[in-house]
Design a protein around this motif. Structure first.
Motif, PDB file in Angstrom:
ATOM      1  N   VAL A 183       0.840  -1.210   0.000  1.00  0.00           N
ATOM      2  CA  VAL A 183       0.000   0.000   0.000  1.00  0.00           C
ATOM      3  C   VAL A 183       0.870   1.253   0.000  1.00  0.00           C
ATOM      4  O   VAL A 183       0.600   2.202  -0.749  1.00  0.00           O
ATOM      5  CB  VAL A 183      -0.972  -0.005   1.205  1.00  0.00           C
ATOM      6  CG1 VAL A 183      -1.631   1.349   1.390  1.00  0.00           C
ATOM      7  CG2 VAL A 183      -2.019  -1.087   1.027  1.00  0.00           C
ATOM      8  N   LEU A 184       1.905   1.278   0.810  1.00  0.00           N
ATOM      9  CA  LEU A 184       2.791   2.442   0.843  1.00  0.00           C
ATOM     10  C   LEU A 184       3.468   2.676  -0.505  1.00  0.00           C
ATOM     11  O   LEU A 184       3.561   3.813  -0.979  1.00  0.00           O
ATOM     12  CB  LEU A 184       3.844   2.279   1.941  1.00  0.00           C
ATOM     13  CG  LEU A 184       3.359   2.491   3.369  1.00  0.00           C
ATOM     14  CD1 LEU A 184       4.442   2.088   4.364  1.00  0.00           C
ATOM     15  CD2 LEU A 184       2.944   3.931   3.586  1.00  0.00           C
ATOM     16  N   ILE A 185       3.931   1.600  -1.132  1.00  0.00           N
ATOM     17  CA  ILE A 185       4.575   1.729  -2.442  1.00  0.00           C
ATOM     18  C   ILE A 185       3.574   2.207  -3.488  1.00  0.00           C
ATOM     19  O   ILE A 185       3.883   3.082  -4.302  1.00  0.00           O
ATOM     20  CB  ILE A 185       5.226   0.399  -2.860  1.00  0.00           C
ATOM     21  CG1 ILE A 185       6.408   0.091  -1.947  1.00  0.00           C
ATOM     22  CG2 ILE A 185       5.676   0.437  -4.307  1.00  0.00           C
ATOM     23  CD1 ILE A 185       6.967  -1.297  -2.093  1.00  0.00           C
ATOM     24  N   LEU A 186       2.361   1.670  -3.451  1.00  0.00           N
ATOM     25  CA  LEU A 186       1.322   2.094  -4.381  1.00  0.00           C
ATOM     26  C   LEU A 186       0.996   3.578  -4.208  1.00  0.00           C
ATOM     27  O   LEU A 186       0.864   4.315  -5.187  1.00  0.00           O
ATOM     28  CB  LEU A 186       0.062   1.254  -4.188  1.00  0.00           C
ATOM     29  CG  LEU A 186      -1.106   1.581  -5.107  1.00  0.00           C
ATOM     30  CD1 LEU A 186      -0.746   1.267  -6.545  1.00  0.00           C
ATOM     31  CD2 LEU A 186      -2.328   0.795  -4.686  1.00  0.00           C
ATOM     32  N   ALA A 190       3.003   5.837  -3.050  1.00  0.00           N
ATOM     33  CA  ALA A 190       4.161   6.595  -3.540  1.00  0.00           C
ATOM     34  C   ALA A 190       4.148   6.678  -5.059  1.00  0.00           C
ATOM     35  O   ALA A 190       4.464   7.723  -5.640  1.00  0.00           O
ATOM     36  CB  ALA A 190       5.460   5.959  -3.049  1.00  0.00           C
ATOM     37  N   LEU A 191       3.789   5.585  -5.708  1.00  0.00           N
ATOM     38  CA  LEU A 191       3.743   5.568  -7.170  1.00  0.00           C
ATOM     39  C   LEU A 191       2.682   6.525  -7.726  1.00  0.00           C
ATOM     40  O   LEU A 191       2.883   7.118  -8.782  1.00  0.00           O
ATOM     41  CB  LEU A 191       3.471   4.145  -7.678  1.00  0.00           C
ATOM     42  CG  LEU A 191       4.636   3.174  -7.598  1.00  0.00           C
ATOM     43  CD1 LEU A 191       4.174   1.766  -7.931  1.00  0.00           C
ATOM     44  CD2 LEU A 191       5.767   3.599  -8.508  1.00  0.00           C
ATOM     45  N   THR A 192       1.572   6.641  -7.021  1.00  0.00           N
ATOM     46  CA  THR A 192       0.499   7.529  -7.476  1.00  0.00           C
ATOM     47  C   THR A 192       0.733   8.978  -7.057  1.00  0.00           C
ATOM     48  O   THR A 192      -0.011   9.850  -7.469  1.00  0.00           O
ATOM     49  CB  THR A 192      -0.865   7.060  -6.946  1.00  0.00           C
ATOM     50  OG1 THR A 192      -0.845   7.075  -5.516  1.00  0.00           O
ATOM     51  CG2 THR A 192      -1.207   5.675  -7.451  1.00  0.00           C
ATOM     52  N   GLY A 193       1.738   9.213  -6.233  1.00  0.00           N
ATOM     53  CA  GLY A 193       2.051  10.571  -5.796  1.00  0.00           C
ATOM     54  C   GLY A 193       1.207  11.061  -4.636  1.00  0.00           C
ATOM     55  O   GLY A 193       1.253  12.230  -4.281  1.00  0.00           O
ATOM     56  N   THR A 194       0.449  10.171  -4.029  1.00  0.00           N
ATOM     57  CA  THR A 194      -0.439  10.547  -2.929  1.00  0.00           C
ATOM     58  C   THR A 194       0.335  10.957  -1.680  1.00  0.00           C
ATOM     59  O   THR A 194      -0.018  11.937  -1.022  1.00  0.00           O
ATOM     60  CB  THR A 194      -1.391   9.386  -2.582  1.00  0.00           C
ATOM     61  OG1 THR A 194      -2.076   8.997  -3.767  1.00  0.00           O
ATOM     62  CG2 THR A 194      -2.387   9.788  -1.525  1.00  0.00           C
ATOM     63  N   ILE A 195       1.372  10.217  -1.338  1.00  0.00           N
ATOM     64  CA  ILE A 195       2.119  10.533  -0.115  1.00  0.00           C
ATOM     65  C   ILE A 195       3.565  10.921  -0.373  1.00  0.00           C
ATOM     66  O   ILE A 195       4.327  11.125   0.558  1.00  0.00           O
ATOM     67  CB  ILE A 195       2.067   9.372   0.901  1.00  0.00           C
ATOM     68  CG1 ILE A 195       2.675   8.097   0.330  1.00  0.00           C
ATOM     69  CG2 ILE A 195       0.671   9.145   1.395  1.00  0.00           C
ATOM     70  CD1 ILE A 195       2.796   6.982   1.337  1.00  0.00           C
ATOM     71  N   GLY A 196       3.952  11.011  -1.606  1.00  0.00           N
ATOM     72  CA  GLY A 196       5.302  11.466  -1.933  1.00  0.00           C
ATOM     73  C   GLY A 196       6.360  10.400  -1.772  1.00  0.00           C
ATOM     74  O   GLY A 196       6.087   9.207  -1.691  1.00  0.00           O
TER      75      GLY A 196
END
Length: 62
Positions: free
Chosen positions: A19-22, A24-30
């Motif tokens: 979930v964290l990697i996903l 990050a990939l979408t730019g939601t959490i940087g």
């Protein structure tokens, strides 16, 4: 290294890491989302270096 991650702990690490990697990939959490690589790797490899240092194991006793 001995396995020290098992069961629910393993599943939680894989899900949280993915979930964290996903995110990050979408730019939601940087960029900080890439920290998800650590729980994902420890979940997939069944070994946590921090658990080894602290003498903790969530694997069932054989």
């Amino acid at each position: 290294m001995k396995r020290n991650v098992g069961g629910i702990d393993k599943a939680a690490r894989v899900v949280i890491g993915a979930v964290l990697i996903l995110l990050a990939l979408t730019g939601t959490i940087g960029v900080w989302g890439w920290i998800g690589v650590l729980p994902l790797a420890t979940g997939l490899l069944n070994v946590c270096p921090a658990y080894s240092l602290l003498g903790i194991s969530t694997c069932k006793v054989k």
